[in-house]
Design a protein around this motif. Structure first.
Motif, PDB file in Angstrom:
ATOM      1  N   TYR A  19      13.291   1.646  -5.834  1.00 55.71           N
ATOM      2  CA  TYR A  19      12.381   2.549  -6.541  1.00 55.71           C
ATOM      3  C   TYR A  19      12.884   2.924  -7.825  1.00 55.71           C
ATOM      4  O   TYR A  19      14.193   3.532  -7.794  1.00 55.71           O
ATOM      5  CB  TYR A  19      12.253   4.040  -5.752  1.00 55.71           C
ATOM      6  CG  TYR A  19      11.110   3.978  -4.605  1.00 55.71           C
ATOM      7  CD1 TYR A  19       9.978   4.010  -4.922  1.00 55.71           C
ATOM      8  CD2 TYR A  19      11.684   3.497  -3.325  1.00 55.71           C
ATOM      9  CE1 TYR A  19       8.840   3.986  -3.958  1.00 55.71           C
ATOM     10  CE2 TYR A  19      10.664   3.469  -2.352  1.00 55.71           C
ATOM     11  CZ  TYR A  19       9.297   3.529  -2.700  1.00 55.71           C
ATOM     12  OH  TYR A  19       8.492   3.467  -1.710  1.00 55.71           O
ATOM     13  N   SER A  71       7.503  -3.022  -6.962  1.00 51.58           N
ATOM     14  CA  SER A  71       6.523  -4.325  -6.505  1.00 51.58           C
ATOM     15  C   SER A  71       7.489  -5.339  -5.836  1.00 51.58           C
ATOM     16  O   SER A  71       8.613  -5.298  -6.219  1.00 51.58           O
ATOM     17  CB  SER A  71       5.778  -4.916  -7.444  1.00 51.58           C
ATOM     18  OG  SER A  71       4.709  -3.955  -8.266  1.00 51.58           O
ATOM     19  N   LYS A  72       6.946  -6.081  -4.593  1.00 58.21           N
ATOM     20  CA  LYS A  72       7.709  -7.059  -4.334  1.00 58.21           C
ATOM     21  C   LYS A  72       8.981  -6.657  -3.773  1.00 58.21           C
ATOM     22  O   LYS A  72      10.022  -7.394  -3.950  1.00 58.21           O
ATOM     23  CB  LYS A  72       7.866  -8.087  -5.142  1.00 58.21           C
ATOM     24  CG  LYS A  72       6.470  -8.827  -5.474  1.00 58.21           C
ATOM     25  CD  LYS A  72       6.673 -10.122  -6.574  1.00 58.21           C
ATOM     26  CE  LYS A  72       5.300 -10.699  -6.719  1.00 58.21           C
ATOM     27  NZ  LYS A  72       5.525 -11.818  -7.689  1.00 58.21           N
ATOM     28  N   ASN A  73       9.178  -5.631  -3.164  1.00 54.66           N
ATOM     29  CA  ASN A  73      10.078  -4.981  -2.437  1.00 54.66           C
ATOM     30  C   ASN A  73      10.370  -5.103  -0.729  1.00 54.66           C
ATOM     31  O   ASN A  73      11.107  -4.357  -0.377  1.00 54.66           O
ATOM     32  CB  ASN A  73      10.786  -3.673  -3.071  1.00 54.66           C
ATOM     33  CG  ASN A  73      11.576  -4.074  -4.304  1.00 54.66           C
ATOM     34  OD1 ASN A  73      12.855  -4.353  -4.270  1.00 54.66           O
ATOM     35  ND2 ASN A  73      11.039  -4.017  -5.478  1.00 54.66           N
ATOM     36  N   ALA A  74       9.177  -5.486  -0.077  1.00 53.73           N
ATOM     37  CA  ALA A  74       9.330  -5.656   1.273  1.00 53.73           C
ATOM     38  C   ALA A  74       9.260  -4.195   1.893  1.00 53.73           C
ATOM     39  O   ALA A  74       9.857  -3.653   2.859  1.00 53.73           O
ATOM     40  CB  ALA A  74      10.369  -6.327   1.953  1.00 53.73           C
ATOM     41  N   LEU A  75       8.659  -3.350   1.164  1.00 54.38           N
ATOM     42  CA  LEU A  75       8.498  -1.781   1.648  1.00 54.38           C
ATOM     43  C   LEU A  75       7.368  -1.596   2.611  1.00 54.38           C
ATOM     44  O   LEU A  75       6.362  -2.512   2.295  1.00 54.38           O
ATOM     45  CB  LEU A  75       8.344  -0.912   0.408  1.00 54.38           C
ATOM     46  CG  LEU A  75       9.239  -0.957  -0.867  1.00 54.38           C
ATOM     47  CD1 LEU A  75       8.968  -0.100  -1.788  1.00 54.38           C
ATOM     48  CD2 LEU A  75      10.646  -0.327  -0.177  1.00 54.38           C
ATOM     49  N   THR A  76       7.653  -1.080   3.487  1.00 52.73           N
ATOM     50  CA  THR A  76       6.379  -1.021   4.675  1.00 52.73           C
ATOM     51  C   THR A  76       6.104   0.540   5.091  1.00 52.73           C
ATOM     52  O   THR A  76       6.789   1.410   4.655  1.00 52.73           O
ATOM     53  CB  THR A  76       6.959  -1.886   5.879  1.00 52.73           C
ATOM     54  OG1 THR A  76       8.335  -1.276   6.431  1.00 52.73           O
ATOM     55  CG2 THR A  76       7.375  -3.318   5.671  1.00 52.73           C
ATOM     56  N   LEU A  93       3.487  -0.664  -7.026  1.00 52.88           N
ATOM     57  CA  LEU A  93       3.843  -0.936  -5.634  1.00 52.88           C
ATOM     58  C   LEU A  93       3.121  -1.971  -5.118  1.00 52.88           C
ATOM     59  O   LEU A  93       2.770  -2.033  -3.842  1.00 52.88           O
ATOM     60  CB  LEU A  93       3.629   0.299  -4.946  1.00 52.88           C
ATOM     61  CG  LEU A  93       4.386   1.624  -5.209  1.00 52.88           C
ATOM     62  CD1 LEU A  93       3.934   2.787  -4.326  1.00 52.88           C
ATOM     63  CD2 LEU A  93       6.002   1.328  -5.180  1.00 52.88           C
ATOM     64  N   ASP A  95       2.245  -5.779  -3.665  1.00 50.71           N
ATOM     65  CA  ASP A  95       2.678  -7.006  -2.962  1.00 50.71           C
ATOM     66  C   ASP A  95       3.807  -6.319  -2.040  1.00 50.71           C
ATOM     67  O   ASP A  95       5.039  -6.806  -1.994  1.00 50.71           O
ATOM     68  CB  ASP A  95       3.347  -7.992  -4.058  1.00 50.71           C
ATOM     69  CG  ASP A  95       3.621  -9.150  -3.383  1.00 50.71           C
ATOM     70  OD1 ASP A  95       3.305  -9.592  -2.025  1.00 50.71           O
ATOM     71  OD2 ASP A  95       3.869 -10.295  -3.889  1.00 50.71           O
ATOM     72  N   ASN A  96       3.721  -5.250  -1.458  1.00 49.15           N
ATOM     73  CA  ASN A  96       4.504  -4.624  -0.349  1.00 49.15           C
ATOM     74  C   ASN A  96       3.821  -4.789   0.991  1.00 49.15           C
ATOM     75  O   ASN A  96       2.763  -5.605   1.275  1.00 49.15           O
ATOM     76  CB  ASN A  96       5.049  -3.478  -0.904  1.00 49.15           C
ATOM     77  CG  ASN A  96       5.996  -3.327  -1.772  1.00 49.15           C
ATOM     78  OD1 ASN A  96       7.236  -3.817  -1.461  1.00 49.15           O
ATOM     79  ND2 ASN A  96       5.648  -2.802  -3.042  1.00 49.15           N
ATOM     80  N   ASN A 120      -1.433  -5.238  -0.531  1.00 47.65           N
ATOM     81  CA  ASN A 120      -0.837  -4.497   0.510  1.00 47.65           C
ATOM     82  C   ASN A 120      -1.765  -4.410   1.643  1.00 47.65           C
ATOM     83  O   ASN A 120      -3.125  -4.369   1.375  1.00 47.65           O
ATOM     84  CB  ASN A 120      -0.580  -3.117   0.177  1.00 47.65           C
ATOM     85  CG  ASN A 120       0.738  -2.756  -0.684  1.00 47.65           C
ATOM     86  OD1 ASN A 120       1.931  -2.722  -0.110  1.00 47.65           O
ATOM     87  ND2 ASN A 120       0.558  -2.504  -2.047  1.00 47.65           N
TER      88      ASN A 120
END
Length: 245
Positions: A19, A71-76, A93, A95-96, A120
């Protein structure tokens, strides 16, 4: 639907590892600090980030500017509420793996200009999507078709959404539709009889053309319609509840 890119020359200098958050102005530092502390609790950051200081401006990977970019950080999971971050101007945010948006996500975000939440897997149980007065542009996303959205607000003088509204006929859960103040064009979709719960429809100040279909006119739930400042042919007086604007 996409959102306008923020005009921030320093974006390329930010580290997009987890972040990168902008939170402060002189008038709202204390409030924003409290919000950031709550945000930290919600996302459970690893100890390696050293987010222990009471001042979020001193946290690792945090810059006190005007941008959150992850973005694109595999946050779920569910997006945490950013309510109260009054200095935040841009949220990136995309592509998570976020699955839902809290109802108060935008509350108190008085400086917000651009939001990127595309790509998303938001849950189909999303019922209220209120994005009024933001710098949105482009067509309605195809994912709206057949969704469970009931209350959709995409209105505002800064809005520049465009293209057809044909997919609205497949949003059968709609109760409230606010698309005023945009650049939508073309005819109304013909098959609106499935919108049996729609009671509030505002499409003023667009460029819609042609006749208003009977399938809209005859909806028994319909209580308020505003189609002012379009190029429509109104076939039935029931459509004019607010001819004075």
């Amino acid at each position: 639907m996409k959102l306008k890119k923020p005009h921030l020359g320093f974006v390329c200098l930010l580290i997009l590892l987890l972040y990168v958050v902008s939170v402060y102005s002189q008038t709202s530092a204390a409030t924003d600090a409290a919000v950031m502390q709550e945000l930290k609790k919600g996302i459970n950051p690893p100890s390696s980030l050293s987010w222990s200081d009471p001042d979020p401006c001193k946290w690792d990977k945090v810059q006190c500017a005007v941008l959150m970019a992850a973005s694109k950080n595999a946050l779920t999971g569910s997006l945490p509420s950013f309510a109260g971050l009054s200095s935040l101007q841009s949220i990136l945010l995309s592509d998570n793996g976020f699955t839902s948006i809290p109802n108060d996500f935008f509350d108190g975000m008085t400086s917000l200009q651009s939001v990127y939440l595309d790509k998303n897997p938001f849950s189909p149980c999303l019922t209220d999507l209120h994005l009024s007065f933001n710098n949105l542009e482009g067509p309605l996303p195809s994912s709206f078709s057949g969704s469970s959205i009931q209350s959709l607000w995409l209105n505002g003088l800064q809005g520049r959404l465009n293209g057809s509204i044909a997919l609205v006929q497949n949003m059968t859960q709609l109760t409230q539709l606010w698309l005023q103040g945009n650049e939508f064009s073309g005819p109304w979709p013909d098959r609106l009889s499935g919108l049996t719960q729609l009671h509030d429809c505002n499409l003023r100040d667009n460029s819609l053309t042609g006749p208003v279909p009977n399938s809209l006119v005859n909806l028994p739930s319909l209580k308020m319609v505003n189609l002012t400042n379009n190029l429509l042919q109104v076939a039935y007086a029931k459509c004019i509840f607010c001819a004075s604007g």
